[in-house]
Every structure is written in structure tokens, then in C-alpha cells.
Design an enzyme around this catalytic site. Structure first.
Site, PDB file in Angstrom:
ATOM      1  N   ASP A  11       1.832  -2.766   8.916  1.00 47.43           N
ATOM      2  CA  ASP A  11       3.098  -4.150   8.520  1.00 47.43           C
ATOM      3  C   ASP A  11       2.772  -5.095   9.394  1.00 47.43           C
ATOM      4  O   ASP A  11       2.522  -4.986  10.587  1.00 47.43           O
ATOM      5  CB  ASP A  11       4.382  -3.324   9.022  1.00 47.43           C
ATOM      6  CG  ASP A  11       5.853  -4.104   8.675  1.00 47.43           C
ATOM      7  OD1 ASP A  11       5.563  -5.252   8.058  1.00 47.43           O
ATOM      8  OD2 ASP A  11       6.767  -3.408   8.821  1.00 47.43           O
ATOM      9  N   ASP A 105       3.381  -7.956   2.849  1.00 53.11           N
ATOM     10  CA  ASP A 105       3.252  -7.786   4.611  1.00 53.11           C
ATOM     11  C   ASP A 105       3.150  -6.314   4.646  1.00 53.11           C
ATOM     12  O   ASP A 105       2.947  -5.960   5.809  1.00 53.11           O
ATOM     13  CB  ASP A 105       4.257  -8.483   5.278  1.00 53.11           C
ATOM     14  CG  ASP A 105       5.520  -8.223   5.521  1.00 53.11           C
ATOM     15  OD1 ASP A 105       5.813  -7.697   4.277  1.00 53.11           O
ATOM     16  OD2 ASP A 105       6.136  -8.523   6.345  1.00 53.11           O
ATOM     17  N   GLU A 106       3.094  -5.354   3.708  1.00 50.89           N
ATOM     18  CA  GLU A 106       3.443  -4.004   4.186  1.00 50.89           C
ATOM     19  C   GLU A 106       2.684  -3.298   3.148  1.00 50.89           C
ATOM     20  O   GLU A 106       2.720  -3.416   2.016  1.00 50.89           O
ATOM     21  CB  GLU A 106       4.799  -3.661   4.370  1.00 50.89           C
ATOM     22  CG  GLU A 106       5.229  -2.388   4.835  1.00 50.89           C
ATOM     23  CD  GLU A 106       6.609  -2.185   4.796  1.00 50.89           C
ATOM     24  OE1 GLU A 106       7.216  -0.946   5.271  1.00 50.89           O
ATOM     25  OE2 GLU A 106       7.614  -3.204   4.463  1.00 50.89           O
TER      26      GLU A 106
END
EC number: 2.7.7.7
Length: 463
Positions: A11, A105-106
Site C-alpha cells: 500500500d 496504490d494498492e
């Protein structure tokens, strides 16, 4: 459950805000808030410097301004965020072919699908170092034998850390956590559990599966008890199928003019098709979403004869759908989406929106019936764009270029003036600030510059 911590959850830390700090030297180490800036705006991401003041995702921007008045409030630059995300995902692919992206983003990563014999902790540390070298951004990583535990571990690792859940330590990690930590426990479920005196994950286990089933029903109670016990056998699934693509906007003031509503629908339809084409997809069902002045939210949909990615088809269909709703009281939100996605298009669909029969438009499940006696939108002329308010073309955070001063970004605008800070991502010190008339012909919008950083060599890729 695996006997080794080979499922990795990565993350990026405060991703949108971190990208803005990395690309704007004057904001490094300062509170930054990214999101909608109007009276009805909502925070998308806040930097850690802003979070210490209580600013977090999904709160009203107006409230965030009261909590942290000295923060830089910026509009999102999704094109740049996607470009940085592509770099990060490329580094993940260098480690393992089995990746499950959850957002820009993960992502989950299955290390067992990669090169055998590698130490998971060394892989994770190398991956974090490579991301920092390539983008200048930090990432937090959790390693565990399941997706649930890896996700919880990455949360505990924030910011810029690594937490490894070794076999046999799962209960020590889970037991003291609040029930909201577990997937599927939202405010309503948490309140049911609270009334039963269940506040922690350990208390869920102690309550037993029969009690959870009695409180929450069989499916939810059974799965929640298993998660609380640390049992999660879900695999990492690559290329999760996207079921729909949509865009929406909330307006600072309610729209009451029908021409303005049609203009916004056209604009949203074009943005939706851009995303559709960017994903290499087409779709059969066009959906519009309308939130009216009284917060009532309606959806309308129409299924076409075959998949399309033609902007004219999506525009005409969306306009016809919105015309079937009474918006005279005012509209605070509009959205356009496409579902029923496919990997192909049919080239002769340009005219199908106009050929659709009178019964083609059907309310989505749960929506109220369409308003009667409304003329179809296909017969209406295109609406002209609304007149922009003075200075509204310059929004805080936008990239600009001046003929004499070079590249910079908008700090703010108003009363006929726009303030620009001239700096680029590679600078090590803050740039100079200058103010211009909002209609200065030497000042133009620009595309974002890439973040500073060097691509890692093949000998450094998560070794």
C-alpha cells in the site's frame, strides 16, 4: 492457511498527497490535502502532516480547512497518479506474475508464483527500495500466510514500514484489534456487535460461531467468525474483471438549467468513454445517476443491441435517460457509466441510440419510474458550455507554463489574478512565486512532469 508468509500486500503511503509533495518541492514536509475544493468537496487523500490535525479521507473539504487551515488544498491529477502507479505495478510484475491490483496504490502479490527459494522479507525490502528509487515515494508492506493478515499487517506497518506475520503469531496480531478491522464489518455490523458486548476480534472468537450466526445471519456470521480466527484461504487473483466504468461530478451549486444539465451529461459521457477506451473495453448498458436538490438519488439505464465505445452513442443515450427525470428543482450530482463490458466493439453502432425503441429505457432496479411526457433528448440541440467564472480556469495544483518563467503550478486564483509557484519535481529548493492576470496570454496549462527518481537496474529488482 500457508505455512510461510508468502502473500504480500503493498500500500503506497498517502499516495495522491505523496505524489503532489514529490512533484512540488515547496510542499515537501508540509500538510497537503487532495480532493474536491468546492463547498461540497470531499477529501480524497491527506498527507501524514495533515492527518495529525485530524484530516482524513472522505471528510468534507470545508471541515478539513477548519482542522488544518495552513494545508495546501489541491485538485487531483489522476493522469500523473496513473503514470506513477504503472511504474509501481511494473516493479511488482518483476517480482511475481501473480498480482491482484485493488486500486492505483494498492495490490496483493503471491510470492510463491515468482522465483522459488527467495526469502519473503528480503523480497519485500528490495521491492520497497526499488519503488523509492524509481518514484521517490514510500510504500508499506505486510507479509503473511493469507490476504486478510497481509492487509492488516500493511496497515500496522504504515507509514514506510514492513510487518511480517510469522506462522503461529496470527492470534497475537488479531486478538486486540477492534472489530471494524475485519472485512465486512461496517458501522451497522459493528453496532450489532457492540450491543452484544463484542468490541474486539478476540471477543468475536470467544462468542462462538452459533452466536455470530444468531446476531448476523448464517453467511455473514460464519465468514466473520472464520476471519476472526485467522482463517482465510482466498487466493491472489490476477486481472480481476471490471464490471463497469463510470464517472460522476458533484456541483458546488445545484444545476437548475436544463441546457447546463445536458452539457454536463455530454461532458461526463465523453470522460466515461475515454476511460472505457483506455481500458480497451466496450459496453452494452449506459447508466446515468442523478442526485437531486433534496438528496434523492435516481438511476436510469438503457441496454443497447451490442457493445459500443462510440462517444456519440453514449452521449445520446445518456441525454435521453436524464431527460426522462424531473430535474427542475435542482441537481447536485450527475454521473454517467457503462456496464455489461466486453473486449470488442461493433463499428456500425453509431446510429443505434437514435434507433432505440420507445421502451428501450428502463429504470435500474430500485429506481422510481421515469417521469412521463418528456421529449427524447436525441431531438435536442447540443448545449453550449456554461460561462466560466473569473479565475475558474486556474485551480490549485494545476500544472502551467509561462512563456518567460517556465514550468510551475497554480497556488491559487481570485479577483482576476492567479498566483503561480515556478518549480519542477527535480528542484531541491522551493521555487519563486509570481502573480499574473487570469487572462495573461503567456500563461497556459501544461502536462505534469514525471517524478524524480531513477529506474532500478536489473540487478536491484527486489533481489
Amino acid at each position: 492457511m500457508r505455512s510461510a508468509p508468502t502473500i504480500l500486500h503493498l500500500d503506497m503511503d498517502a499516495f495522491f498527497a505523496a505524489v503532489e509533495q514529490a512533484s512540488k518541492p515547496s510542499l515537501r514536509g508540509k500538510p497537503v490535502v487532495v480532493g474536491g475544493l468546492g463547498p461540497r468537496g470531499v477529501v480524497a487523500t491527506a498527507s501524514y502532516e495533515a492527518r495529525v490535525h485530524g484530516v482524513g479521507s472522505a471528510i468534507a473539504t470545508a471541515h478539513a480547512r477548519r482542522l488544518c487551515p495552513n494545508a495546501a488544498f489541491l485538485v487531483p491529477r489522476f493522469g500523473l497518479y496513473r503514470a506513477v502507479s504503472d511504474i509501481v505495478m511494473g516493479l511488482l510484475h518483476a517480482v511475481s506474475p501473480l498480482i491482484e491490483p485493488l486500486s492505483l496504490d494498492e495490490a496483493f502479490l503471491d510470492l510463491e508464483a515468482g522465483e522459488p527459494g527467495r526469502d519473503p522479507r528480503a523480497v519485500a525490502e528490495g521491492l520497497r527500495a526499488d519503488i523509492l528509487a524509481a518514484t521517490g515515494l514510500t510504500a508499506s508492506v505486510g507479509l503473511a500466510g493469507s490476504k486478510l493478515l497481509a492487509k492488516i499487517a500493511s496497515e500496522q506497518a504504515k507509514p514506510d514500514g514492513l510487518v511480517v506475520v510469522e506462522p503461529g503469531t496470527e492470534r497475537a496480531l488479531l486478538d486486540p484489534l477492534p472489530v471494524r478491522t475485519l472485512w465486512g464489518v461496517g458501522p451497522a455490523t459493528a453496532e450489532h456487535l457492540r450491543r452484544a458486548g463484542i468490541l474486539t476480534v478476540a471477543e468475536i472468537v470467544q462468542a462462538g460461531e452459533p452466536e455470530l450466526v444468531r446476531l448476523l445471519g448464517k453467511a455473514h456470521g460464519t465468514s466473520l467468525h472464520a476471519m476472526a480466527a485467522g482463517l482465510d484461504n482466498r487466493p491472489v487473483v490476477a486481472d480481476r474483471d471490471v464490471k463497469s466504468i463510470s464517472v460522476e461530478d458533484t456541483f458546488d451549486t445545484d444545476l437548475t438549467d436544463r441546457a447546463r444539465v445536458r452539457y454536463e451529461i455530454d461532458r461526463l459521457a465523453d470522460r466515461c468513454v475515454q476511460r472505457l477506451r483506455g481500458a480497451g473495453r466496450s459496453g452494452r448498458t449506459v447508466v446515468v445517476k442523478i442526485r437531486r436538490y433534496d438528496f434523492s438519488t435516481l438511476t436510469r439505464s438503457e441496454t443497447l443491441r451490442a457493445p459500443t465505445d462510440d462517444p456519440a452513442v453514449v452521449r445520446e443515450t445518456a441525454r435521453r435517460l436524464v431527460e426522462a427525470v424531473d430535474t427542475t428543482g435542482g441537481v447536485r450530482l450527475l454521473g454517467v457509466g457503462v456496464s455489461g463490458l466486453a473486449d470488442f466493439t461493433q463499428e456500425d453502432l453509431f446510429a443505434q441510440a437514435g434507433q432505440a425503441g420507445p421502451d428501450a429505457a428502463e429504470p435500474a432496479a430500485g429506481a422510481e419510474a421515469a417521469e412521463p411526457n418528456i421529449e427524447p433528448a436525441a431531438d435536442l440541440p447540443a448545449a453550449p458550455p456554461p460561462e466560466p467564472e473569473p479565475g475558474s480556469r486556474w485551480l490549485p495544483g494545476q500544472d502551467v507554463e509561462h512563456a518567460d518563467h517556465g514550468r510551475g503550478w497554480v497556488q491559487g486564483s481570485g479577483v482576476g489574478r492567479v498566483t503561480v509557484r515556478f518549480e519542477v519535481p527535480a528542484d531541491t529548493v522551493p521555487g519563486r512565486v509570481r502573480t499574473f492576470a487570469v487572462d495573461d496570454p503567456a500563461l497556459t496549462r501544461a502536462d505534469p512532469l514525471p517524478l524524480p527518481g531513477r529506474p532500478p537496474g536489473p540487478d536491484r529488482l527486489a533481489s
